[in-house]
Design a protein around this motif. Sequence first.
Motif, PDB file in Angstrom:
ATOM      1  N   GLY A 268       0.817  -1.208   0.000  1.00 57.26           N
ATOM      2  CA  GLY A 268       0.000   0.000   0.000  1.00 57.26           C
ATOM      3  C   GLY A 268       0.843   1.247   0.000  1.00 57.26           C
ATOM      4  N   SER A 269       0.246   2.342   0.427  1.00 61.21           N
ATOM      5  CA  SER A 269       0.974   3.600   0.401  1.00 61.21           C
ATOM      6  C   SER A 269       0.503   4.503   1.525  1.00 61.21           C
ATOM      7  CB  SER A 269       0.732   4.290  -0.943  1.00 61.21           C
ATOM      8  OG  SER A 269      -0.641   4.566  -1.079  1.00 61.21           O
ATOM      9  N   VAL A 274      -4.374  10.693   2.656  1.00 57.30           N
ATOM     10  CA  VAL A 274      -4.947   9.399   2.273  1.00 57.30           C
ATOM     11  C   VAL A 274      -3.881   8.313   2.433  1.00 57.30           C
ATOM     12  CG1 VAL A 274      -5.922   8.036   0.385  1.00 57.30           C
ATOM     13  CG2 VAL A 274      -6.554  10.428   0.615  1.00 57.30           C
ATOM     14  N   THR A 276      -3.370   3.903   2.111  1.00 53.34           N
ATOM     15  CA  THR A 276      -3.998   2.675   1.608  1.00 53.34           C
ATOM     16  C   THR A 276      -3.252   1.463   2.121  1.00 53.34           C
ATOM     17  OG1 THR A 276      -4.441   3.924  -0.395  1.00 53.34           O
ATOM     18  CG2 THR A 276      -4.825   1.587  -0.506  1.00 53.34           C
ATOM     19  N   VAL A 278      -3.191  -2.630   1.520  1.00 52.16           N
ATOM     20  CA  VAL A 278      -3.676  -3.743   0.692  1.00 52.16           C
ATOM     21  C   VAL A 278      -3.201  -5.045   1.325  1.00 52.16           C
ATOM     22  CG1 VAL A 278      -3.675  -4.770  -1.615  1.00 52.16           C
ATOM     23  CG2 VAL A 278      -3.478  -2.294  -1.367  1.00 52.16           C
ATOM     24  N   THR A 287      -8.546  -4.183   0.192  1.00 48.49           N
ATOM     25  CA  THR A 287      -7.939  -2.854   0.206  1.00 48.49           C
ATOM     26  C   THR A 287      -8.686  -1.933   1.166  1.00 48.49           C
ATOM     27  OG1 THR A 287      -7.342  -3.149  -2.101  1.00 48.49           O
ATOM     28  CG2 THR A 287      -7.226  -0.913  -1.233  1.00 48.49           C
ATOM     29  N   THR A 289      -8.847   1.978   2.591  1.00 51.43           N
ATOM     30  CA  THR A 289      -8.391   3.349   2.357  1.00 51.43           C
ATOM     31  C   THR A 289      -8.773   4.198   3.561  1.00 51.43           C
ATOM     32  OG1 THR A 289      -8.764   3.037   0.001  1.00 51.43           O
ATOM     33  CG2 THR A 289      -8.483   5.301   0.764  1.00 51.43           C
TER      34      THR A 289
END
Length: 416
Positions: A268-269, A274, A276, A278, A287, A289
């Motif tokens: 993810g990031s 925001v 995320t 995964v 996923t 968010t």
Amino acid sequence: MTVKRSSAAGVCWTLLMGCVFAAHAVTFEVKDGNSTCINADLNASFSITYNTTNGTSAARFVLPSSAAAGDASTCGGAGVPPELLVSFGAGHALTLVFSSDGRLYRVANISLQYNLSDTSTFPQSSSTGLVTVMTNASGISARLNSTYRCVSSTSVSLSAEVNITFSDVHMEAYMSGANRSTDESVCSADQTVTTAAPTQSPRTTTAPSPVPPPAPERGNYTLTGRNGTACLLALMGLQLNITHRSRSLNQMVSEVVNLQPNRTTASGSCGVTVATLVLTEDLTNLTFTFALNSTTQKFYLSAVSVSAFWPDMTDRFSEGNVSLDLLQCSVGRSYMCSAEQTLSIVPSFSINTFRLQLQPFNVTAGRFSAVEQCRMDQENMLIPIIVGVALAGLVLIVLIAYLIGRKRTHAGYQTI
Ligand SMILES: *[C@@H]1O[C@H](CO)[C@@H](O)[C@H](O)[C@H]1NC(C)=O
Ligand SMILES: *[C@@H]1O[C@H](CO)[C@@H](O)[C@H](O)[C@H]1NC(C)=O
Ligand SMILES: *[C@@H]1O[C@H](CO)[C@@H](O)[C@H](O)[C@H]1NC(C)=O
Ligand SMILES: *[C@@H]1O[C@H](CO)[C@@H](O)[C@H](O)[C@H]1NC(C)=O
Ligand SMILES: *[C@@H]1O[C@H](CO)[C@@H](O)[C@H](O)[C@H]1NC(C)=O
Ligand SMILES: *[C@@H]1O[C@H](CO)[C@@H](O)[C@H](O)[C@H]1NC(C)=O
Ligand SMILES: *[C@@H]1O[C@H](CO)[C@@H](O)[C@H](O)[C@H]1NC(C)=O
Ligand SMILES: *[C@@H]1O[C@H](CO)[C@@H](O)[C@H](O)[C@H]1NC(C)=O
Ligand SMILES: *[C@@H]1O[C@H](CO)[C@@H](O)[C@H](O)[C@H]1NC(C)=O
Ligand SMILES: *[C@@H]1O[C@H](CO)[C@@H](O)[C@H](O)[C@H]1NC(C)=O
Ligand SMILES: *[C@@H]1O[C@H](CO)[C@@H](O)[C@H](O)[C@H]1NC(C)=O
């Protein structure tokens, strides 16, 4: 190419009548030189509707033990997928084509070629010659280096006229050794085999509810930012609840499956507003968010999507919701919920969380910040406090009553 025959038929003789279709599991092996790439042990029974001179008829037969892996079977390579082609009878053939994505392998398509000229199988058939039907929704998939196991009967429909029912399947493709792996990928029909027996009774119309799995293990999922420090922390046990059409029961079922942390990878990031996460397990992609509302200075779970192709599913299940507002928590803190909590994503998909703690923003020194507890935990904490206060009050009352009583009796003695 070699073919072996196993002898599961012995059981059948003792059962006589009930065993018309429960035939032998036949073993097939596909080799490339000396190394085996496919080993499959399976039972298959076929049901084929065909046109006769005076109407339609249904042919039902099982894969005979004389079936053999044909020369067209291949271990594949250079753009050619591995393939098991089983020929039997007068020009009939069952073909399984495999594919792999580096973590899983699956039966990408099943095709059946049958010969309507074979009058012993298709008596009075109005047409002759070969018919080929194919499906790419086999529902058969397993982890690489594991054996796919499905003892339960599962049906695959190749066309409106052709159904194949597999049972007693033990199969591995892309083998790395000479023997099938002892590690198994068990189909979901087997996992719920004690409760999921299809009941054809007209009185029961609801799906039999399978035993819910135990509480999931707690996973530790961490994302690392560009500068090498942890930027998202999550500790949680996850249980997915997906309502889908069951292949084995041919009706809608709610299947509850635990995410196994040691088979799950996190990616993810992280971002400023925001983040995320995964989570990927064999047959499941999940996923999360998280978004940050700078007005309220709170973060929350804003979107969840899932993609799953479990063995008992007729099709891949893909759903998501981007307008969620769950797990709200103040920025700079971590959200914690020890109690079980249900996150409803869409009507056909929910997630049960267990012993959850997460922080998607402002992680410092790789550790969780101060905790903000969910309401359920606060209420659970409140009960012991209330009980404690009540008990303390009771003790106090008894003590006061005792002291007053003692003083009175004492005073009474003195007056005499
Ligand atoms: C297969 O094994 C036999 C005996 O172990 C050996 O003689 C032969 O060279 C091998 N063939 C290949 C293609 O490896
Ligand atoms: C059987 O015959 C009907 C009517 O002629 C036709 O529509 C149908 O496709 C045929 N079915 C098969 C399996 O050939
Ligand atoms: C069609 O004919 C066969 C033999 O002539 C007979 O056994 C069968 O019952 C007939 N089927 C129908 C639907 O009339
Ligand atoms: C189909 O069956 C007929 C009759 O048994 C046979 O003569 C023919 O060779 C078969 N076709 C194939 C492709 O095997
Ligand atoms: C499967 O096993 C082979 C040989 O042991 C190994 O090279 C390969 O990485 C394994 N694949 C997976 C996905 O575990
Ligand atoms: C199997 O299915 C895949 C994907 O649907 C397709 O590309 C491939 O051509 C099919 N193979 C055969 C033998 O039909
Ligand atoms: C790493 O980056 C995050 C944000 O991207 C920042 O808050 C943190 O201070 C950085 N840590 C170090 C050691 O540079
Ligand atoms: C799964 O979802 C169904 C339908 O929403 C529900 O009836 C069932 O109680 C849920 N099961 C679990 C264990 O959460
Ligand atoms: C994963 O954990 C379970 C339960 O602790 C264990 O039974 C299983 O062997 C583990 N699997 C792997 C691949 O480590
Ligand atoms: C932030 O929260 C406020 C108050 O609940 C709401 O009005 C606003 O739309 C939210 N902003 C975003 C970007 O979600
Ligand atoms: C997405 O979640 C929101 C908030 O829980 C809900 O109102 C909405 O119905 C959901 N969307 C779908 C498609 O289920």
